[in-house]
Design an enzyme around this catalytic site. Structure first.
Site, PDB file in Angstrom:
ATOM      1  N   HIS A  41      37.083  32.323  45.888  1.00 50.45           N
ATOM      2  CA  HIS A  41      35.964  32.592  44.865  1.00 50.45           C
ATOM      3  C   HIS A  41      36.273  32.681  43.437  1.00 50.45           C
ATOM      4  CE1 HIS A  41      36.555  36.828  43.615  1.00 50.45           C
ATOM      5  NE2 HIS A  41      37.185  36.925  44.558  1.00 50.45           N
ATOM      6  N   ASP A  63      42.211  38.483  39.926  1.00 49.12           N
ATOM      7  CA  ASP A  63      41.064  38.480  41.025  1.00 49.12           C
ATOM      8  C   ASP A  63      39.831  38.012  40.298  1.00 49.12           C
ATOM      9  OD1 ASP A  63      39.483  38.968  43.178  1.00 49.12           O
ATOM     10  OD2 ASP A  63      39.569  41.157  43.080  1.00 49.12           O
ATOM     11  N   GLU A  65      31.391  36.614  45.537  1.00 48.05           N
ATOM     12  CA  GLU A  65      32.170  37.300  46.483  1.00 48.05           C
ATOM     13  C   GLU A  65      32.292  38.714  46.335  1.00 48.05           C
ATOM     14  OE1 GLU A  65      36.163  38.686  47.958  1.00 48.05           O
ATOM     15  OE2 GLU A  65      35.261  38.852  46.041  1.00 48.05           O
ATOM     16  N   GLU A  66      32.452  38.889  45.073  1.00 44.14           N
ATOM     17  CA  GLU A  66      32.573  40.371  44.691  1.00 44.14           C
ATOM     18  C   GLU A  66      31.313  41.320  45.076  1.00 44.14           C
ATOM     19  OE1 GLU A  66      35.306  41.515  43.986  1.00 44.14           O
ATOM     20  OE2 GLU A  66      36.534  40.134  42.820  1.00 44.14           O
ATOM     21  N   ASP A 111      42.544  34.147  47.740  1.00 41.93           N
ATOM     22  CA  ASP A 111      41.785  35.053  46.971  1.00 41.93           C
ATOM     23  C   ASP A 111      42.300  35.278  45.412  1.00 41.93           C
ATOM     24  OD1 ASP A 111      40.327  37.117  45.483  1.00 41.93           O
ATOM     25  OD2 ASP A 111      39.451  37.917  47.255  1.00 41.93           O
ATOM     26  N   HIS A 162      40.189  45.134  39.473  1.00 38.19           N
ATOM     27  CA  HIS A 162      38.791  45.146  39.093  1.00 38.19           C
ATOM     28  C   HIS A 162      38.385  45.918  37.864  1.00 38.19           C
ATOM     29  CE1 HIS A 162      36.930  44.131  43.443  1.00 38.19           C
ATOM     30  NE2 HIS A 162      37.471  43.426  43.023  1.00 38.19           N
TER      31      HIS A 162
END
Length: 640
Positions: free
Chosen positions: A345, A355, A392-393, A421, A505
């Site tokens: 993604h 990420d 995706e998140e 990922d 994140h």
């Protein structure tokens, strides 16, 4: 009789057949000794991976934003420049964004109120952290509302944590829970709190789990005190307005009220360790067990409830936004309607260097290698599709919508889905797969040098790491393999070089962090790309798919055996399941025997033609061989 010309003609025809057969042998080899695979492994380029990562992480790029659309165009342009068949598939889906957030902590003893900052502060030495483009910290799909109640500490918010509180005679009903990240999905924390009667949830990053008390980014890899882990708290996957069907133009959508029934019913927010310290310092009540203690500098943790009271307010906006999946297709030469999918993604909560952009950079670096193979004459037997997913998140939305739109075609034609990922966060290789792909993963890892120790292969370091089991299984719904594996039963793989990734994140998952701590030389990007790509090449190129269903049957047998516990109902019979596994074992054994026979037959044919080739090379009339289906005879090209 003129035997010499006849013999020469026969030898020339055999020469052409030898070359033609060898050509298609390279296209569809039986073994893993394909020279193109060696060329793929030897052409990795860490500079290319670094360049792509730098470009992809120049701005925060959350799904649905203009910045993320720019990343879609970047990937599309990269594929197109490599002369791949590239295209974009878009969907309109329901995404959420924050409008207003606040958390006030009120201390009755002093009659004072402290408003938490809810901000991630810039770090000296990391210019990315000074951005003004990142969204405010929030939980995607959190309920809009206000919650006012005593604070109560619930550790990781697991079911057993709430059970322990109950055993202590402490109820969370009507309270605002404070939980720390680290053990379970944030959406499960909110759901567990809701089921126990809590009216709101605040989730923070504790230094015990994410470091920071002994230095933090950018001096060390750990989360800064003001760092906040954002993310979705929805427990489903795909567009919440179209559960089970694709969000294509003109489709039916759930009404807002029906859709919100599947979303969290209490408000929640993520906060930093710095903000959480204010709350934890104000809690009284019983002391907690050692495994509940964190590392905030407040002394021993207590559970409360209170006396500190929290006033949590969150207002979010649910909007229909367009997302964009990007694809590149390398058409197969023999079985073009069978597909090997490689997916990652592209959207991120902020810069997303680990990420997901480390995976995107690896995918684009693989694309460059595959383009080189094509220039050298390679074509896969089966088609390879490179997939760059969006949103995706928010809950695997891009990949899930594509699977829902193409369910029947994908279920009948996809060979395997290979997911990466977050490709790189540290040095330890990890992989999970469906069992029939275990052996292939191990073989691929044995072909790739450890990027941190050139005296070993990745496989050597992998088995020395001592992490049982060596290959994990794919469960849950946290990554893009979920729709492929769990909805349509496609064999799947997920892999990465991973380790401590405390800035997950947060604002600080940026290029600076990657360059200093994640992969300073970008050789890990190349290594994960090599394993990822080699698995794809073998699935795409080999005539017999390199699946090991005997291993699958063996695992099914051992798992079934584990179910037969002494306390199980004696009327329950496992015989039908054992019989089905036995049939699978028979079928797997038959396939393996056929594959072995074909390999041995081809080895004999190659040896035979190799002997004839030596005789042919001594014939004066044979000057060169140009291409399959033709030869050059005394300077004249003749079709045969």
């Amino acid at each position: 009789m003129h035997l010499a010309p006849c013999l020469t003609s026969v030898l020339l025809i055999l020469a052409s057949l030898l070359y033609t057969t060898t050509y298609f042998r390279l296209l569809t080899p039986f073994s893993n000794d394909n020279p193109y695979h060696f060329l793929f492994l030897s052409s990795g380029d860490n500079a290319t991976a670094a360049r792509h990562l730098l470009s992809l992480t120049s701005r925060p790029h959350t799904a649905g934003t203009p910045a993320n659309y720019i990343t879609a165009l970047y990937v599309l342009n990269t594929f197109s420049l490599l002369n791949f068949q590239a295209h974009v598939t878009s969907y309109k889906v329901s995404l959420t964004y924050p409008i207003f957030r606040s958390v006030d902590a009120k201390f009755p003893a002093t009659n004072t109120t402290s408003r938490l900052s809810l901000k991630q502060e810039p770090c000296k030495g990391d210019p990315y952290s000074e951005t003004l483009e990142a969204l405010p910290t929030f939980h995607a799909y959190a309920k809009t509302g206000q919650a006012i109640g005593e604070a109560i500490y619930v550790n990781y918010g697991r079911e057993r944590d709430f059970a322990l509180l109950k055993g202590m005679g402490i109820s969370v009903e009507g309270k605002v829970v404070l939980a720390r990240y680290g053990e379970i999905f944030r959406g499960d924390i909110v759901n567990n709190a809701m089921e126990e009667g809590a009216i709101g949830a605040v989730i923070y990053t504790d230094p015990k789990d994410y470091g920071g008390n002994h230095g933090s980014h950018p001096e060390a890899r750990w989360m800064p005190p003001s760092g906040v882990q954002v993310g979705s708290v929805r427990r489903g996957i795909g567009d919440p307005s179209t559960p089970g069907w694709a969000s294509i133009e003109g489709c039916e959508r759930l009404e807002r009220e029906r859709m919100e029934k599947g979303l969290p019913s209490i408000p929640s927010l993520p906060i930093s360790a710095k903000d959480a310290k204010v709350i934890v310092a104000g809690l009284e009540g019983p002391l907690v067990d050692e495994d509940w203690q964190g590392a905030l500098d407040v002394g021993a943790y207590r559970v409360g409830p209170g006396p500190v009271t929290l006033n949590l307010t969150y207002i979010g906006e649910l909007k229909e936004m367009k997302i964009h999946n990007v694809f590149a297709v390398i058409k197969g030469a023999v079985e073009p309607d069978r597909y090997v999918l490689m997916g990652n993604h592209r959207d991120a909560w902020t810069f997303g260097a680990v990420d997901p952009s480390s995976g995107t950079a690896a995918l684009l670096e693989i694309a460059q290698r595959l383009a080189k193979l094509q220039k050298w004459g390679w074509r896969p037997r089966r088609s390879i599709i490179l997939c760059s997913w969006d949103a995706e998140e928010y809950g695997l939305i891009g990949s899930t919508e594509w699977v829902e739109e193409n369910r029947e075609m994908l279920g009948s034609k996809v060979v395997a889905y290979l997911n990466v990922d977050s490709a790189v966060s540290e040095a330890r290789f990890h992989a999970s797969a469906t069992p029939q792909l275990d052996h292939l993963l191990k073989e691929a890892a044995q072909k790739v040098k450890d990027p941190d120790d050139s005296t070993k292969t990745v496989y050597d370091s992998w088995i020395e790491s001592g992490d049982p089991p060596l290959i994990g299984r794919l469960g849950g719904k946290g990554k893009d393999y979920a729709a492929f594996l769990q909805h349509i039963g496609i064999p799947a793989v997920d892999m990465s070089f991973r380790g401590a990734f405390p800035v997950y994140h947060s604002l600080y998952d940026d290029f600076v962090w990657m360059k200093k701590f994640g992969d300073p030389s970008f050789q890990r990007h190349v290594a994960v790309g090599s394993i990822w790509g080699l698995v794809a090449l073998r699935l795409a190129d080999e005539e017999f798919l390199p699946f090991n269903y005997s291993a699958y049957a063996s695992e099914l047998h051992s798992n079934t055996k584990a179910l037969e516990t002494p306390g199980l109902d004696k009327s329950l019979s496992f015989s039908p399941l054992y019989n089905s596994i036995k049939e699978l074992e028979k079928a797997a054994s038959k396939i393996m025997k056929e594959r072995k026979f074909s390999l041995e037959l081809w080895a004999y044919i190659e040896a035979l033609f190799g002997s004839l080739a030596t005789q042919i090379q001594n014939q004066p009339l044979l000057t060169s061989i140009n291409k399959p289906g033709s030869i050059s005879l005394s300077g004249v090209c003749v079709d045969v």
